[in-house]
Design an enzyme around this catalytic site. Structure first.
Site, PDB file in Angstrom:
ATOM      1  CG  ASP A 205      -1.891   1.125   1.289  1.00 18.30           C
ATOM      2  OD1 ASP A 205      -1.548   2.230   0.814  1.00 18.30           O
ATOM      3  OD2 ASP A 205      -2.997   0.949   1.821  1.00 18.30           O
ATOM      4  CE1 TYR A 230      -7.298   9.873  -0.212  1.00 16.99           C
ATOM      5  CE2 TYR A 230      -8.298   9.074  -2.239  1.00 16.99           C
ATOM      6  CZ  TYR A 230      -7.965   8.887  -0.910  1.00 16.99           C
ATOM      7  OH  TYR A 230      -8.291   7.714  -0.289  1.00 16.99           O
ATOM      8  CE  LYS A 231      -3.832   8.750   2.016  1.00 23.92           C
ATOM      9  NZ  LYS A 231      -4.772   9.373   2.951  1.00 23.92           N
ATOM     10  NE  ARG A 379      -2.315  11.368   9.739  1.00 21.44           N
ATOM     11  CZ  ARG A 379      -2.914  10.587   8.844  1.00 21.44           C
ATOM     12  NH1 ARG A 379      -2.537   9.335   8.716  1.00 21.44           N
ATOM     13  NH2 ARG A 379      -3.880  11.055   8.090  1.00 21.44           N
TER      14      ARG A 379
END
Length: 408
Positions: A205, A230-231, A379
């Site tokens: 992944d 989309y990151k 985070r």
């Protein structure tokens, strides 16, 4: 804080060779502090006009002729660009389409079918929930067993842990290259070697590494990889995912969701299904053309900057966040929950404190946007091309003030 860190942040920004890229992102110069680029990247300024031109000229002007004039090939062209710029993958092995979840299902299902007689899927308990849920569903569907790797949530899957888990019953190993919670950067080449020595396939992944951490999928002999766009690839909400399949496996694997676009002749509309040659066989439905356009913009930017330079900036940003955590947040009881070693750390930093869930909610109201992950983890997702050192410093200062206000 003293003035020295402020001076240091300004100096780091002046010395940053990638600082000029920041102005190419919508909102990057605003006062808002964005610590969530590893969940949803900022849009590029070029993307809005490109989308408008597409609507006016290609969609509006060419209409259905667009399929013959380039749309049908777009998943492959963007896939090849992604492979060349970010993944270390030769052409013909990467294609864009479907969601991450759908691609994970298709590729896990194909992989276990390619290892008949083997009964186990190996996956760690701290892998991203979707990966675990999909693996569990396939295990239930096929009567397989999940062999769980127990990991430290501040770290991730090590070679030693994987070696203990695999064996003659292992059909597939599923591992995240960068752990979503801790940012643990797995030694993927070594995990591949251990998996192959056991006679199994491995699926990586790449959601938290593609576009941020250089990859060498071909050189590392990775079997299958799936990632989102989309990151760090800045494709926008719900942008399509991508799949990589090593060329040596493309003809061997049979994906389970047979759709018209993956057929040998999509427009024949014949009575039976024959898988297309090459990587297209792993597509199912109509390609999401609009969702790919922003990805193409970001790939052009990444090629201009170079993925190695992006990684250097990422390491510097996360190290600065760690230094600030030690100086500013640790005295308030916060604890670093990410690796300190740069070669074991991806593009984000997680800081733990029992009050961080409420801290996160209050930060959002102050236009400081991190995200929260249990247990007690704030985070900080630092997107290298759109995040400055000054932004990191300003955000950490506000985290400390918010933490103090909550715990006073």
């Amino acid at each position: 804080m003293t003035s020295a860190p402020t001076d240091l942040a300004a100096q780091l920004d002046r010395q940053d060779p990638l600082a000029g890229f920041r102005e190419r992102f919508v909102g990057a110069g605003d006062p808002l502090v964005y610590f969530d680029g590893n969940s949803l990247g900022r849009p590029l300024r070029a993307t809005g006009p490109r989308l408008q031109r597409f609507v006016d000229e290609e969609w509006g002007g060419r209409l259905i002729r667009g399929w013959d004039e380039g749309w049908m090939d777009l998943p492959h062209r963007i896939g090849d660009d992604l492979g060349r710029i970010c993944l270390g993958a030769a052409a013909g092995q990467t294609v864009v389409g479907d969601s991450t979840t759908v691609l994970l299902y298709k590729m896990m299902r194909a992989a276990v079918a390619a290892r008949p007689g083997r009964t186990e899927i190996v996956i760690d308990r701290d892998n991203f929930p979707t990966d675990r849920y999909v693996a569990a569903g396939i295990a239930e569907e096929l009567g397989l067993t999940l062999r769980w790797i127990e990991v430290d949530t501040t770290e991730g899957v090590t070679a030693e842990l994987l070696a203990e888990a695999v064996g003659p019953a292992t059909a597939l190993v599923v591992v995240s290259h960068v752990a979503y919670r801790s940012a643990w950067l797995a030694d993927l080449p070594e995990l591949v070697r251990i998996t192959h020595d056991a006679g199994a396939l491995i699926l990586a992944d790449l959601c938290h590494s593609a576009g941020s951490v250089p990859l060498a999928l071909d050189a590392w002999d990775v079997d299958i990889a799936v990632g989102c766009s989309y990151k760090y690839l800045n494709g926008g909400p719900g942008a399509p995912a991508f799949v990589y399949v090593a060329s040596r496996l493309i003809d061997e694997l049979t994906q389970p969701i047979r759709g018209w676009i993956g057929n040998d002749d999509p427009f024949l509309m014949g009575p039976s299904y024959t898988p297309a040659p090459g990587i297209r066989r792993f597509l199912s439905g109509t390609p999401p053309i609009l969702g790919m356009l922003a990805v193409r913009d970001m790939l052009e930017l990444l090629e201009e900057a170079s993925i190695d330079a992006v990684r250097d900036k990422s390491v510097a940003l996360t190290q600065y966040a760690i230094d600030l955590t030690d100086e500013v947040l640790a005295p308030a009881g916060a604890v670093l929950a990410s690796p300190r070693e740069a070669d074991r750390r991806g593009g984000h930093v997680t800081v733990n404190h029992p009050a961080m869930r409420e801290v996160t909610a209050r930060l959002w109201a102050q236009d400081v946007i991190p995200d929260y992950r249990d247990p007690g983890g704030l985070r900080l997702g630092l997107s290298p091309l759109s995040t400055s050192f000054g932004e990191v410093e300003r955000g950490v200062e506000i985290v400390r003030a918010t933490l103090d206000a909550l715990t006073a």
